[in-house]
Design a protein around this motif. Structure first.
Motif, mmCIF file in Angstrom:
data_model
loop_
_atom_site.group_PDB
_atom_site.id
_atom_site.type_symbol
_atom_site.label_atom_id
_atom_site.label_comp_id
_atom_site.label_asym_id
_atom_site.label_seq_id
_atom_site.Cartn_x
_atom_site.Cartn_y
_atom_site.Cartn_z
ATOM 1 N N VAL A 64 0.830 -1.203 0.000
ATOM 2 C CA VAL A 64 0.000 0.000 0.000
ATOM 3 C C VAL A 64 0.870 1.261 0.000
ATOM 4 N N CYS A 65 0.230 2.378 -0.282
ATOM 5 C CA CYS A 65 0.896 3.673 -0.289
ATOM 6 C C CYS A 65 1.726 3.839 0.983
ATOM 7 N N PRO A 66 3.027 4.165 0.859
ATOM 8 C CA PRO A 66 3.891 4.231 2.041
ATOM 9 C C PRO A 66 3.552 5.379 2.979
ATOM 10 N N LYS A 67 2.803 6.363 2.508
ATOM 11 C CA LYS A 67 2.513 7.504 3.374
ATOM 12 C C LYS A 67 1.191 7.397 4.107
ATOM 13 N N CYS A 68 0.151 6.936 3.421
ATOM 14 C CA CYS A 68 -1.144 6.909 4.098
ATOM 15 C C CYS A 68 -1.651 5.483 4.366
ATOM 16 N N HIS A 69 -1.026 4.490 3.731
ATOM 17 C CA HIS A 69 -1.417 3.086 3.925
ATOM 18 C C HIS A 69 -2.881 2.846 3.572
ATOM 19 N N LYS A 125 0.315 7.973 -8.775
ATOM 20 C CA LYS A 125 0.281 8.505 -7.420
ATOM 21 C C LYS A 125 -0.914 7.966 -6.650
ATOM 22 N N CYS A 126 -0.883 8.223 -5.381
ATOM 23 C CA CYS A 126 -1.913 7.721 -4.491
ATOM 24 C C CYS A 126 -3.171 8.560 -4.658
ATOM 25 N N SER A 127 -4.313 7.898 -4.858
ATOM 26 C CA SER A 127 -5.543 8.661 -5.057
ATOM 27 C C SER A 127 -6.061 9.214 -3.731
ATOM 28 N N ASN A 128 -5.559 8.703 -2.630
ATOM 29 C CA ASN A 128 -6.008 9.209 -1.331
ATOM 30 C C ASN A 128 -5.208 10.430 -0.893
ATOM 31 N N CYS A 129 -3.861 10.323 -0.893
ATOM 32 C CA CYS A 129 -3.059 11.427 -0.346
ATOM 33 C C CYS A 129 -2.241 12.151 -1.419
ATOM 34 N N GLY A 130 -2.243 11.631 -2.654
ATOM 35 C CA GLY A 130 -1.567 12.335 -3.734
ATOM 36 C C GLY A 130 -0.066 12.123 -3.802
HETATM 37 ZN ZN LIG Z 1 -1.437 7.628 0.014
#
Ligand SMILES: [Zn+2]
Length: 127
Positions: free
Chosen positions: A15-20, A42-47
């Motif tokens: 998963v995205c390393p910043k927001c998981h 890029k991550c669709s949640n945190c960008g």
């Molecule tokens: Zn993210």
């Protein structure tokens, strides 16, 4: 240890390393080989942009070398010590293990690599 917020969670879940919150990979199944390394930009949640710079993921090759060795050692221990296999069978089981797990090894290596550079940020996670 495998809870959201830990690096291991990001590494094993991809998963995205910043927001998981969301998978970095377009297809969750690594055995669809044509898409094994297809990642979202890029991550669709945190960008967060996953590719920090062009050819960022080349560095993950060094990691995959280490991860591959870990799998090889595991195959060796299981076949040699648990199944008491002969040297040829041990060798074959190591090669087969590396081939069978290659998509997972490559993905996990990318996950480890990106987690060297980014860390979980609680503020970015969904509530
Ligand atoms: Zn993210």
């Amino acid at each position: 240890m495998f809870k959201k917020g830990s690096k291991l969670y990001s590494i094993f879940m991809g998963v995205c390393p910043k927001c998981h919150e969301e998978s970095m990979f377009k297809n969750k199944n690594p055995y669809i080989l044509s898409q094994a390394l297809d990642m979202h930009e890029k991550c669709s949640n945190c960008g967060t942009k996953y590719k920090i710079e062009p050819s960022f993921f080349y560095g993950s090759m060094y990691v995959s070398y280490a991860v591959g060795i870990a799998f090889a050692v595991a195959a060796f221990i299981i076949s040699f010590f648990i199944f008491k296999a002969g040297i040829n069978a041990v060798f074959i089981s190591i090669v087969l293990t590396l081939i069978i797990f290659m998509p997972i090894i490559l993905r996990v290596s990318r996950n480890i690599w990106i987690n060297f550079f980014m860390s979980y940020d609680k503020k970015l996670a969904k509530k």
